[in-house]
Design a protein around this motif. Structure first.
Motif, mmCIF file in Angstrom:
data_model
loop_
_atom_site.group_PDB
_atom_site.id
_atom_site.type_symbol
_atom_site.label_atom_id
_atom_site.label_comp_id
_atom_site.label_asym_id
_atom_site.label_seq_id
_atom_site.Cartn_x
_atom_site.Cartn_y
_atom_site.Cartn_z
ATOM 1 N N GLN A 202 0.824 -1.206 0.000
ATOM 2 C CA GLN A 202 0.000 0.000 0.000
ATOM 3 C C GLN A 202 0.865 1.266 0.000
ATOM 4 O OE1 GLN A 202 -2.208 -1.312 3.434
ATOM 5 N NE2 GLN A 202 -4.098 -1.512 2.250
ATOM 6 N N TRP A 203 2.020 1.199 0.652
ATOM 7 C CA TRP A 203 2.936 2.348 0.612
ATOM 8 C C TRP A 203 3.440 2.576 -0.816
ATOM 9 C CZ3 TRP A 203 3.267 6.278 3.584
ATOM 10 C CH2 TRP A 203 3.067 6.178 4.959
ATOM 11 N N LYS A 204 3.657 1.511 -1.558
ATOM 12 C CA LYS A 204 4.049 1.671 -2.966
ATOM 13 C C LYS A 204 2.936 2.344 -3.760
ATOM 14 C CE LYS A 204 7.554 -1.903 -3.730
ATOM 15 N NZ LYS A 204 7.957 -3.052 -4.563
ATOM 16 N N MET A 205 1.717 1.975 -3.460
ATOM 17 C CA MET A 205 0.572 2.596 -4.106
ATOM 18 C C MET A 205 0.504 4.081 -3.754
ATOM 19 S SD MET A 205 -3.347 1.252 -3.892
ATOM 20 C CE MET A 205 -4.672 2.089 -4.783
ATOM 21 N N VAL A 206 0.751 4.407 -2.486
ATOM 22 C CA VAL A 206 0.776 5.808 -2.059
ATOM 23 C C VAL A 206 1.863 6.577 -2.804
ATOM 24 C CG1 VAL A 206 1.338 7.320 -0.107
ATOM 25 C CG2 VAL A 206 -0.255 5.410 0.200
ATOM 26 N N GLN A 207 3.016 5.969 -2.941
ATOM 27 C CA GLN A 207 4.104 6.623 -3.676
ATOM 28 C C GLN A 207 3.706 6.904 -5.117
ATOM 29 O OE1 GLN A 207 7.207 3.746 -3.128
ATOM 30 N NE2 GLN A 207 7.647 4.374 -1.024
ATOM 31 N N ALA A 208 2.969 5.977 -5.751
ATOM 32 C CA ALA A 208 2.514 6.184 -7.125
ATOM 33 C C ALA A 208 1.515 7.337 -7.204
ATOM 34 C CB ALA A 208 1.877 4.905 -7.661
ATOM 35 N N ILE A 209 0.661 7.464 -6.181
ATOM 36 C CA ILE A 209 -0.304 8.570 -6.143
ATOM 37 C C ILE A 209 0.434 9.891 -5.947
ATOM 38 C CG2 ILE A 209 -2.227 9.563 -4.843
ATOM 39 C CD1 ILE A 209 -3.001 6.647 -4.104
ATOM 40 N N ILE A 210 1.387 9.900 -5.025
ATOM 41 C CA ILE A 210 2.147 11.116 -4.739
ATOM 42 C C ILE A 210 2.890 11.614 -5.971
ATOM 43 C CG2 ILE A 210 4.170 11.960 -3.465
ATOM 44 C CD1 ILE A 210 3.233 10.282 -1.082
ATOM 45 N N ALA A 211 3.430 10.675 -6.754
ATOM 46 C CA ALA A 211 4.222 11.046 -7.927
ATOM 47 C C ALA A 211 3.423 11.847 -8.944
ATOM 48 C CB ALA A 211 4.793 9.793 -8.586
ATOM 49 N N LYS A 212 2.095 11.717 -8.932
ATOM 50 C CA LYS A 212 1.256 12.427 -9.896
ATOM 51 C C LYS A 212 0.438 13.542 -9.248
ATOM 52 C CE LYS A 212 0.730 8.552 -13.134
ATOM 53 N NZ LYS A 212 -0.241 7.724 -13.907
ATOM 54 N N SER A 213 0.790 13.929 -8.041
ATOM 55 C CA SER A 213 0.030 14.948 -7.319
ATOM 56 C C SER A 213 0.927 16.118 -6.947
ATOM 57 C CB SER A 213 -0.599 14.336 -6.067
ATOM 58 O OG SER A 213 -1.390 13.215 -6.402
ATOM 59 N N ASN A 214 0.299 17.251 -6.690
ATOM 60 C CA ASN A 214 1.067 18.470 -6.428
ATOM 61 C C ASN A 214 1.290 18.727 -4.937
ATOM 62 O OD1 ASN A 214 1.137 19.025 -9.214
ATOM 63 N ND2 ASN A 214 -0.843 20.077 -9.127
ATOM 64 N N ILE A 215 0.234 18.645 -4.159
ATOM 65 C CA ILE A 215 0.311 18.952 -2.726
ATOM 66 C C ILE A 215 -0.080 17.699 -1.953
ATOM 67 C CG2 ILE A 215 -0.530 20.419 -0.864
ATOM 68 C CD1 ILE A 215 -1.208 22.516 -3.020
ATOM 69 N N ILE A 216 0.764 17.292 -1.003
ATOM 70 C CA ILE A 216 0.583 16.008 -0.321
ATOM 71 C C ILE A 216 0.467 16.205 1.188
ATOM 72 C CG2 ILE A 216 1.467 13.673 -0.049
ATOM 73 C CD1 ILE A 216 1.049 14.543 -2.969
ATOM 74 N N TYR A 217 -0.521 15.551 1.787
ATOM 75 C CA TYR A 217 -0.652 15.484 3.243
ATOM 76 C C TYR A 217 -0.746 14.011 3.648
ATOM 77 C CZ TYR A 217 -1.653 20.497 3.283
ATOM 78 O OH TYR A 217 -1.576 21.855 3.140
ATOM 79 N N ILE A 218 0.118 13.608 4.548
ATOM 80 C CA ILE A 218 0.128 12.253 5.090
ATOM 81 C C ILE A 218 -0.276 12.347 6.554
ATOM 82 C CG2 ILE A 218 1.551 10.246 5.628
ATOM 83 C CD1 ILE A 218 1.225 10.546 2.690
ATOM 84 N N ALA A 219 -1.325 11.632 6.954
ATOM 85 C CA ALA A 219 -1.843 11.776 8.314
ATOM 86 C C ALA A 219 -1.968 10.433 9.008
ATOM 87 C CB ALA A 219 -3.203 12.478 8.285
ATOM 88 N N GLY A 220 -1.682 10.429 10.291
ATOM 89 C CA GLY A 220 -1.812 9.205 11.074
ATOM 90 C C GLY A 220 -1.210 9.381 12.446
ATOM 91 N N ASP A 221 -1.064 8.291 13.154
ATOM 92 C CA ASP A 221 -0.457 8.295 14.488
ATOM 93 C C ASP A 221 0.231 6.955 14.696
ATOM 94 O OD1 ASP A 221 0.320 8.636 17.085
ATOM 95 O OD2 ASP A 221 -1.698 8.568 17.948
ATOM 96 N N ASP A 222 1.552 6.969 14.667
ATOM 97 C CA ASP A 222 2.288 5.714 14.829
ATOM 98 C C ASP A 222 2.031 5.067 16.178
ATOM 99 O OD1 ASP A 222 3.904 8.182 15.455
ATOM 100 O OD2 ASP A 222 5.203 6.690 16.409
ATOM 101 N N ASP A 223 1.641 5.866 17.176
ATOM 102 C CA ASP A 223 1.355 5.298 18.492
ATOM 103 C C ASP A 223 0.107 4.412 18.471
ATOM 104 O OD1 ASP A 223 3.534 6.574 19.552
ATOM 105 O OD2 ASP A 223 2.392 8.291 20.295
ATOM 106 N N GLN A 224 -0.735 4.578 17.449
ATOM 107 C CA GLN A 224 -1.952 3.773 17.330
ATOM 108 C C GLN A 224 -1.840 2.721 16.226
ATOM 109 O OE1 GLN A 224 -5.767 6.045 17.990
ATOM 110 N NE2 GLN A 224 -4.416 7.806 17.680
ATOM 111 N N ALA A 225 -0.612 2.363 15.874
ATOM 112 C CA ALA A 225 -0.382 1.352 14.829
ATOM 113 C C ALA A 225 -0.480 -0.036 15.450
ATOM 114 C CB ALA A 225 0.989 1.557 14.190
ATOM 115 N N ILE A 226 -1.660 -0.658 15.366
ATOM 116 C CA ILE A 226 -1.881 -1.925 16.059
ATOM 117 C C ILE A 226 -2.114 -3.086 15.091
ATOM 118 C CG2 ILE A 226 -2.720 -0.826 18.153
ATOM 119 C CD1 ILE A 226 -5.566 -1.389 17.262
ATOM 120 N N TYR A 227 -1.753 -2.900 13.804
ATOM 121 C CA TYR A 227 -1.932 -3.972 12.829
ATOM 122 C C TYR A 227 -0.619 -4.440 12.214
ATOM 123 C CZ TYR A 227 -6.982 -3.309 13.007
ATOM 124 O OH TYR A 227 -8.282 -3.246 13.426
ATOM 125 N N ARG A 228 0.481 -4.264 12.918
ATOM 126 C CA ARG A 228 1.762 -4.719 12.368
ATOM 127 C C ARG A 228 1.751 -6.220 12.129
ATOM 128 N NH1 ARG A 228 6.740 -6.648 13.729
ATOM 129 N NH2 ARG A 228 6.100 -7.025 15.864
#
Length: 505
Positions: A202-228
């Motif tokens: 999915q991160w690769k997919m995000v990178q592909a989206i970013i490559a074709k976009s102008n302004i990027i916002y990435i949002a989340g909270d690593d402290d709540q990452a419970i699906y590793r």
């Protein structure tokens, strides 16, 4: 790149939608803005709030989607080309495996508790979304399997052949095809939410989206990452560079809850350091020897357990105490049973009901004990016809007018006893239940005035601990999520079965 860190209750979705509003006011059309998330729940919340705020419809925001939905949309794949449970059963028969269980890997969680057949699917999917060789994942045994490598390899190759022969795709196929065909949309502004839960694919997919976009916002909270354990690559998010904004005020967490949760999450070394303020209220933290000590008779409640076993234990207890609740998105008793009991009570009090409502009452009555044979479905009576108790006794096979608990023998005994206790507690059968039961994983993003949290952890002799699927950082994150759901009172239950997770007093 702009990175927005949203600790619990700090209004991350509101902040992202405010950005959408600002860009729309600056002249960016809604179809040039992308808002992508990990789960359907987050995507649905975003598009609902955006449509309401901007007085538009969901169709005006074509790129407010989950990542899987975006891949499906961009690839133009029809619904008939998507792998379903029916296809998995057919593939299992073709492979002579005896059939996979009903549940299959879903794209946006909460992840299923896999049976033996589905463990083939999980280990195969983990290798694909983590971009790792299948043999490497198998050797690491991130999922306990009672079989050898040749059988896993056989299932993997067989599934691929089945999909190819039938021209169908699973959810992971769609992400891979999205990358292979380079179909990312060209957008002016992209906001990607819940990134702590994204897998390497999915991160690769995000990178592909970013490559074709102008302004990027990435949002989340690593402290709540419970699906590793299910493939999420939180370390990628921790390493990500950009302009960082920390949302600094929680509108949910009282100060006493904040103190405890910060001590727990502070045990993690590899994390993004972030400071945020709790609400001004102190809140209430109480410890109990058993969850039965907590008074659930008033207010809204979220009852949490680290494991499904614990959630089931809570459910049984709440049923015995006679409170209505929601668990796994289902209410504790079928609405049809409640409606039938209510209708029967109304009939006994002299009200006349439509035949369609009487049929629902008769459904729970025993033949020749409570309603005569031949009258169960009120043959020849139009649904809209109104009937009273005397007419039912005289012309429609009703045999008596005893109270519902003596008249509706087809209601299961367990539900009958539960209903009686709920009625004695004056529980409301018309309002949404005040109580929700969940595992911590299932409650991420949820909140309630009052929270009960079992502190029993996963046993350290559990096979998943031994094989490295769980570690101390993962456990800290899970209990941090549990500790940050309450707006008023937090009730912590001393471990009842295992040693329990160490939560500061």
């Amino acid at each position: 790149m702009n990175i927005i860190l949203g600790p619990p209750g700090t209004g991350k979705t509101t902040r992202l939608l405010t950005l959408v509003e600002e860009y729309m006011e600056a002249g960016v059309p809604p179809d040039r803005i992308g808002y992508f998330s990990f789960t359907r729940r987050a995507a649905h919340e975003a598009i609902t709030r955006a449509a309401e705020r901007f007085k538009m419809t969901a169709k005006d925001f074509p790129y407010f989607r989950t990542l899987h939905s975006l891949a499906y949309h961009q690839l133009g794949i029809g619904k008939t080309s998507i792998m379903t449970t029916k296809h998995y059963k057919e593939a299992a028969e073709w492979l002579k495996l005896g059939g996979f269980p009903e549940a299959v890997v879903l794209p946006d969680g909460p992840f299923v508790d896999f049976g033996f057949g589905d463990r083939f699917l999980e280990i195969i999917n983990i290798s694909r979304i983590c971009q790792l060789p299948l043999r490497e994942v198998y050797n690491g045994s991130s999922v306990p399997l009672r079989t050898d490598w040749s059988r896993v390899d056989y299932v993997n190759r067989g599934l691929e052949a089945y999909k190819k022969d039938n021209a169908i795709y699973d959810y992971t196929d769609m992400l891979e095809l999205f990358l292979q065909r380079d179909v990312a949309p060209k957008l002016d502004v992209v906001l990607i939410d819940e990134v702590q839960d994204l897998s390497p694919l999915q991160w690769k997919m995000v990178q592909a989206i970013i490559a074709k976009s102008n302004i990027i916002y990435i949002a989340g909270d690593d402290d709540q990452a419970i699906y590793r354990w299910a493939g999420a690559d939180v370390d990628y998010f921790v390493r990500l560079e950009g302009n960082v904004e920390v949302l600094g005020q929680s509108y949910r967490i009282p100060s006493s809850h904040h103190d405890i949760s910060q001590k727990v999450i502070g045990r993690i070394y590899n994390r993004r350091q972030k400071e945020f303020k709790p609400r001004d209220e102190s809140g209430d933290v109480q410890w109990h020897r058993h969850s039965e000590e907590v008074d659930l008779s008033e207010g809204g409640w979220l009852l949490l357990s680290r494991t499904k076993k614990g959630a089931v234990q809570i459910e049984n207890e709440v049923r015995q105490r006679g409170f209505l609740y929601t668990y796994t998105a289902s209410t504790s008793i079928e609405a049809e049973i409640v409606d039938a009991v209510r209708s029967w009570t109304d009939l006994r009090m002299g009200e006349r009901l439509r035949a369609s409502e009487v049929r629902k009452v008769y459904k729970y009555m025993n033949l020749n004990e409570e309603v005569e044979y031949g009258h169960k479905t009120l043959p020849g009576v139009d649904d809209a016809t109104f009937l009273g108790i005397d007419e039912l006794l005289m012309d429609h096979g009703l045999l008596h007018t005893r109270p519902w608990e003596e008249s509706m023998g087809r209601i299961p005994d367990r539900d009958r006893r539960y209903l009686q206790i709920c009625m004695r507690n004056n529980e409301s059968f018309t309002d949404k239940p005040r109580i929700t039961i969940s595992t911590i994983h299932g409650a991420k993003g949820a909140e309630a005035d009052n929270v009960v949290l079992l502190t029993d952890g996963v046993k350290r002799n559990n096979s998943l601990w031994k094989k490295g699927v769980y570690d101390e950082d993962d456990e800290a994150r899970v209990f941090y999520v549990g500790l940050t759901r309450a707006k008023k009172s937090l009730h912590l239950i001393h471990p009842m079965v295992s040693k329990g997770y160490d939560i500061p007093h």
